[in-house]
Design a protein around this motif. Structure first.
Motif, PDB file in Angstrom:
ATOM      1  N   GLY A  32       0.781  -1.227   0.000  1.00 49.24           N
ATOM      2  CA  GLY A  32       0.000   0.000   0.000  1.00 49.24           C
ATOM      3  C   GLY A  32       0.811   1.275   0.000  1.00 49.24           C
ATOM      4  N   ILE A  33       2.140   1.163  -0.039  1.00 49.16           N
ATOM      5  CA  ILE A  33       2.987   2.360  -0.046  1.00 49.16           C
ATOM      6  C   ILE A  33       2.692   3.202  -1.279  1.00 49.16           C
ATOM      7  CG2 ILE A  33       5.374   3.231  -0.131  1.00 49.16           C
ATOM      8  CD1 ILE A  33       4.545   1.988   2.561  1.00 49.16           C
ATOM      9  N   ASP A  34       2.402   2.535  -2.407  1.00 54.82           N
ATOM     10  CA  ASP A  34       2.096   3.275  -3.630  1.00 54.82           C
ATOM     11  C   ASP A  34       0.887   4.185  -3.435  1.00 54.82           C
ATOM     12  OD1 ASP A  34       0.735   0.736  -3.442  1.00 54.82           O
ATOM     13  OD2 ASP A  34      -0.064   1.110  -5.436  1.00 54.82           O
ATOM     14  N   GLN A  35      -0.123   3.716  -2.751  1.00 60.60           N
ATOM     15  CA  GLN A  35      -1.305   4.530  -2.508  1.00 60.60           C
ATOM     16  C   GLN A  35      -1.028   5.635  -1.497  1.00 60.60           C
ATOM     17  OE1 GLN A  35      -4.099   4.434  -4.339  1.00 60.60           O
ATOM     18  NE2 GLN A  35      -2.839   3.026  -5.523  1.00 60.60           N
ATOM     19  N   CYS A  36      -0.189   5.347  -0.505  1.00 59.53           N
ATOM     20  CA  CYS A  36       0.186   6.377   0.473  1.00 59.53           C
ATOM     21  C   CYS A  36       0.899   7.527  -0.214  1.00 59.53           C
ATOM     22  CB  CYS A  36       1.092   5.781   1.545  1.00 59.53           C
ATOM     23  SG  CYS A  36       0.264   4.658   2.681  1.00 59.53           S
ATOM     24  N   LEU A  37       1.798   7.220  -1.135  1.00 63.69           N
ATOM     25  CA  LEU A  37       2.518   8.260  -1.865  1.00 63.69           C
ATOM     26  C   LEU A  37       1.579   9.024  -2.779  1.00 63.69           C
ATOM     27  CD1 LEU A  37       5.793   6.343  -2.767  1.00 63.69           C
ATOM     28  CD2 LEU A  37       5.615   8.329  -1.270  1.00 63.69           C
ATOM     29  N   ALA A  38       0.749   8.301  -3.521  1.00 63.93           N
ATOM     30  CA  ALA A  38      -0.134   8.933  -4.503  1.00 63.93           C
ATOM     31  C   ALA A  38      -1.156   9.857  -3.847  1.00 63.93           C
ATOM     32  CB  ALA A  38      -0.836   7.869  -5.337  1.00 63.93           C
ATOM     33  N   ARG A  39      -1.640   9.494  -2.692  1.00 66.16           N
ATOM     34  CA  ARG A  39      -2.636  10.327  -2.019  1.00 66.16           C
ATOM     35  C   ARG A  39      -2.002  11.395  -1.125  1.00 66.16           C
ATOM     36  NH1 ARG A  39      -6.248   5.236  -0.549  1.00 66.16           N
ATOM     37  NH2 ARG A  39      -4.424   4.911   0.723  1.00 66.16           N
ATOM     38  N   GLY A  40      -0.692  11.317  -0.940  1.00 67.28           N
ATOM     39  CA  GLY A  40      -0.028  12.278  -0.064  1.00 67.28           C
ATOM     40  C   GLY A  40      -0.282  11.987   1.398  1.00 67.28           C
TER      41      GLY A  40
END
Length: 106
Positions: free
Chosen positions: A40-48
């Motif tokens: 889920g790191i990708d989503q954490c980065l994408a959503r800020g």
């Protein structure tokens, strides 16, 4: 001559302060492919989201920057020039991959 030397040294001190301030404020924006990692790191980065802070900081530190000042999803239209696509990349609708902008500062 004493007055001139005093002004000259004040000018040099001011110039060196400005140069050192500019060096401290050195920042760069990196555009990277936002790939799913299974954690889920990708989503954490994408959503800020706050959960992406460690990944963004680690990315900056791996490039000899001290910190990440921001990170967010980037639309391909925001990127100047062509966005490279792998030959085997599959697109879903109009989306052919997501990208993240990470701003790093020295």
């Amino acid at each position: 001559m004493g007055r001139f030397q005093g002004r000259f040294s004040a000018l040099i001190a001011g110039a060196s302060f400005l140069i050192s301030s500019a060096a401290l404020a050195d920042s760069r924006i990196f555009i990277i492919a936002n790939q799913a990692d299974g954690y889920g790191i990708d989503q954490c980065l994408a959503r800020g989201d706050k959960c992406g802070a460690s990944a963004a900081r680690a990315y900056c530190q791996s490039r000899e920057f001290a910190q990440a000042t921001s990170y967010r999803r980037v639309d391909p239209d925001e990127i100047t020039g062509a966005v490279p696509h792998a030959a085997n990349q599959k697109c879903h609708g109009n989306v052919c991959g997501e990208y993240v902008a990470i701003t790093c500062q020295r």
